[in-house]
Design a protein around this motif. Structure first.
Motif, PDB file in Angstrom:
ATOM      1  N   ASN A 101       0.880  -1.645   0.058  1.00  0.00           N
ATOM      2  CA  ASN A 101       0.302  -0.158  -0.128  1.00  0.00           C
ATOM      3  C   ASN A 101       0.707   1.820   0.395  1.00  0.00           C
ATOM      4  OD1 ASN A 101      -2.420  -1.405   0.122  1.00  0.00           O
ATOM      5  ND2 ASN A 101      -1.764  -1.455   2.685  1.00  0.00           N
ATOM      6  N   ASN A 130       0.810   3.446   1.968  1.00  0.00           N
ATOM      7  CA  ASN A 130       1.495   4.157   3.408  1.00  0.00           C
ATOM      8  C   ASN A 130       2.514   2.301   3.861  1.00  0.00           C
ATOM      9  OD1 ASN A 130      -0.392   1.392   4.040  1.00  0.00           O
ATOM     10  ND2 ASN A 130      -2.105   2.391   4.804  1.00  0.00           N
ATOM     11  N   THR A 146       2.207  -0.415   3.869  1.00  0.00           N
ATOM     12  CA  THR A 146       2.069  -2.354   4.912  1.00  0.00           C
ATOM     13  C   THR A 146       1.265  -3.121   3.562  1.00  0.00           C
ATOM     14  OG1 THR A 146      -0.485  -1.167   4.970  1.00  0.00           O
ATOM     15  CG2 THR A 146       0.777  -0.400   6.480  1.00  0.00           C
ATOM     16  N   TYR A 189       4.642  -0.142  11.395  1.00  0.00           N
ATOM     17  CA  TYR A 189       3.897   0.137  11.686  1.00  0.00           C
ATOM     18  C   TYR A 189       3.416  -1.049  12.272  1.00  0.00           C
ATOM     19  CZ  TYR A 189      -0.565  -1.991  10.163  1.00  0.00           C
ATOM     20  OH  TYR A 189      -1.928  -2.561  10.425  1.00  0.00           O
TER      21      TYR A 189
HETATM   22  C1  LIG Z   1      -2.574   1.596   5.053  1.00  0.00           C
HETATM   23  O1  LIG Z   1      -3.621   1.743   3.811  1.00  0.00           O
HETATM   24  C2  LIG Z   1      -4.377   1.021   3.137  1.00  0.00           C
HETATM   25  C3  LIG Z   1      -5.133   0.910   1.869  1.00  0.00           C
HETATM   26  O2  LIG Z   1      -5.114   2.037   1.447  1.00  0.00           O
HETATM   27  C4  LIG Z   1      -5.757   0.851   4.322  1.00  0.00           C
HETATM   28  O3  LIG Z   1      -6.134  -0.081   4.080  1.00  0.00           O
HETATM   29  C5  LIG Z   1      -4.809   0.776   5.644  1.00  0.00           C
HETATM   30  O4  LIG Z   1      -5.932   1.104   6.636  1.00  0.00           O
HETATM   31  C6  LIG Z   1      -4.060   2.058   5.938  1.00  0.00           C
HETATM   32  N1  LIG Z   1      -2.667   1.334   6.920  1.00  0.00           N
HETATM   33  C7  LIG Z   1      -2.323   1.997   8.178  1.00  0.00           C
HETATM   34  C8  LIG Z   1      -2.049   1.624   9.271  1.00  0.00           C
HETATM   35  O5  LIG Z   1      -2.431   3.200   7.723  1.00  0.00           O
END
Ligand SMILES: *[C@@H]1O[C@H](CO)[C@@H](O)[C@H](O)[C@H]1NC(C)=O
Ligand SMILES: *[C@@H]1O[C@H](CO)[C@@H](O)[C@H](O)[C@H]1NC(C)=O
Ligand SMILES: *[C@@H]1O[C@H](CO)[C@@H](O)[C@H](O)[C@H]1NC(C)=O
Length: 424
Positions: A233, A235, A237, A269
């Motif tokens: 992703n 971010n 993860t 994370y």
């Molecule tokens: C990271 O991004 C994904 C997809 O956009 C999302 O589902 C997830 O909750 C995010 N995780 C964090 C820890 O921000």
């Protein structure tokens, strides 16, 4: 000890006064892991504290319960303890607890093919046994490798729909130094690039291929790896903590150092997720600790089990006898003869034939390896023939045909088996 305590006191006082001497501040950051200035320091502190939390999660009997003993031992092994030293009794006792868990299961079901064990569980225990320098081929006399291979056959319909567990079993066999059949390698990626369980599945499929290292499957291996990288992703993860942990493990398993940066935000994370304030579940710690420590399942047992006293040799179980009757009244020669074959607890009926063949000159047999195990083709020169529709049928103690083949059958003391030459 006293110095550390004194230092702690000084820090405390200094903290209260709000005036910390620079040298003391440095000491505090390194020692206490309370403030983690750099990424590396933060990561290392998380591993250290995660290991501590995991050890504190043990029950009164020093176990984690619910058949996660092996996964916990693996997490500790990958995160911190390359070798479980006997001198460190408070840790080693949990290795024993893992052994007890497994032995207790074997004592109830010698073949370990129950639903609970017939899936990925035994794979973790075999890896746990490897991680603690024990021999999965002779675990208190039990051959865990035979039992694990057996799962590929008796649990095949389940494994066909769960390539995650399937790959886990292949990783355990690979780490135990067993050759892997090509049909198994075909099975785990019927459609390279498609994974029912997404990143989680792609990660273990990748690790299985990478462990085996068969060049024929390079394409399937790369497909799984690319799937993981693409699943990242924005971010950083790869899904939730569990999926991120597996993806990060796979990336470290690849040994590709240039990809390490790709894991940084994912590791951050996971580090956050196991902070003490979050009171993480045991299952979360088991899952993320190896990844935060930048290790993978493929690192299990890669540190030498140096001296014998550091490893463990478990006592062997005694042998027992089973009766083997060979019966043929369908060809010109009538044949009816019975032998006693010696068997160790945990060996298969096929092993009984091998033992008999090796010790008694009046008994010989031939077999072929089929996808479902060993297929007996000939006994004392009476050879099965497709043309004549003849085969060796195996009857159990109660006289009915066995559900599985000789290499999937685990006899007990006093069992009687009849190999009956039969027309289908
Ligand atoms: C990271 O991004 C994904 C997809 O956009 C999302 O589902 C997830 O909750 C995010 N995780 C964090 C820890 O921000
Ligand atoms: C062979 O033995 C079985 C008993 O195990 C018997 O039922 C059968 O009739 C016999 N067949 C022949 C051809 O004698
Ligand atoms: C049986 O023993 C012979 C040697 O006596 C050996 O050549 C043969 O491979 C053995 N068969 C099996 C199936 O183990």
């Amino acid at each position: 000890m006293l110095v550390t305590k004194l230092l702690g006191l000084i820090i405390l006082i200094a903290d209260v006064l709000g005036d910390v001497h620079p040298v003391i501040r440095d000491r505090r950051q390194v020692d206490a892991c309370s403030e983690r200035p750099t990424y590396g320091e933060r990561r290392r502190c998380a591993v250290k504290d995660g290991v501590k939390q995991l050890l504190q999660k043990r029950n009164e009997d020093w176990s984690w319960g619910e058949r996660v003993e092996a996964e916990a031992i693996i997490a500790l092994h990958l995160a911190k303890y390359k070798v479980f030293k006997k001198t460190k009794a408070s840790l080693y006792i949990s290795v024993k607890q893992m052994n007890i868990d497994l032995l207790s299961a074997v004592s109830k079901d010698n073949s370990l093919t129950s639903k609970e064990w017939g899936r990925g569980k035994l794979a973790y225990y075999v890896l746990g046994v490897k991680a603690t320098c024990q021999d999965p081929r002779d675990f208190y006399g039990h051959d865990l490798i035979d039992k694990l291979k057996n799962h590929l056959i008796v649990s095949s319909s389940y494994l066909d729909s769960n390539k995650f567990d399937y790959s886990l079993i292949l990783i355990a066999l690979c780490k135990a130094g067993e050759p892997i059949d090509t049909h198994n390698l075909n099975d785990i990626s019927t459609t390279p690039g498609y994974y029912t369980f997404g990143v989680d599945e792609a990660s273990v499929v990748y690790m299985a291929y990478h462990c085996v290292g068969n060049p024929t499957y390079k394409k399937a291996e790369d497909a799984a790896f690319n799937f993981i990288l693409q699943a990242k992703n924005e971010n950083g993860t790869f899904g939730n903590e569990y999926s991120t942990a597996l993806a990060v493990q796979a990336i470290f398993a690849s040994g590709k150092r240039t990809l390490r940066r790709q894991t940084r935000t994912g590791i951050d994370y996971m580090v956050d997720s196991i902070g003490r304030n979050k009171d993480p579940f045991t299952s979360l710690l088991l899952s993320v600790l190896p990844a935060i420590a930048r290790k993978s399942l493929l690192d299990i047992g890669s540190w030498q089990c140096t001296t014998p006293e550091q490893g463990t040799t478990t006592p062997s179980t005694p042998t027992f006898l089973v009766a083997i009757t060979v019966f043929n009244n369908i060809t010109a020669i009538d044949y009816d003869r019975t032998w006693s074959a010696t068997l160790r607890q945990g060996q298969t009926l096929y092993d009984a034939l091998v033992n008999l063949n090796n010790t008694d000159s009046t008994f010989s047999f031939k077999s072929e390896t089929a996808t479902w195990g060993q297929y007996i083709t000939s006994i004392n020169d009476m050879t099965a023939s497709t043309d004549d529709r003849q085969y060796w049928q195996i009857l159990g103690t109660d006289g009915s045909p066995l559900q599985y083949g000789a290499s999937q059958t685990f006899p007990s003391q006093g069992d009687k088996y009849t190999f009956k030459f039969t027309i289908w």
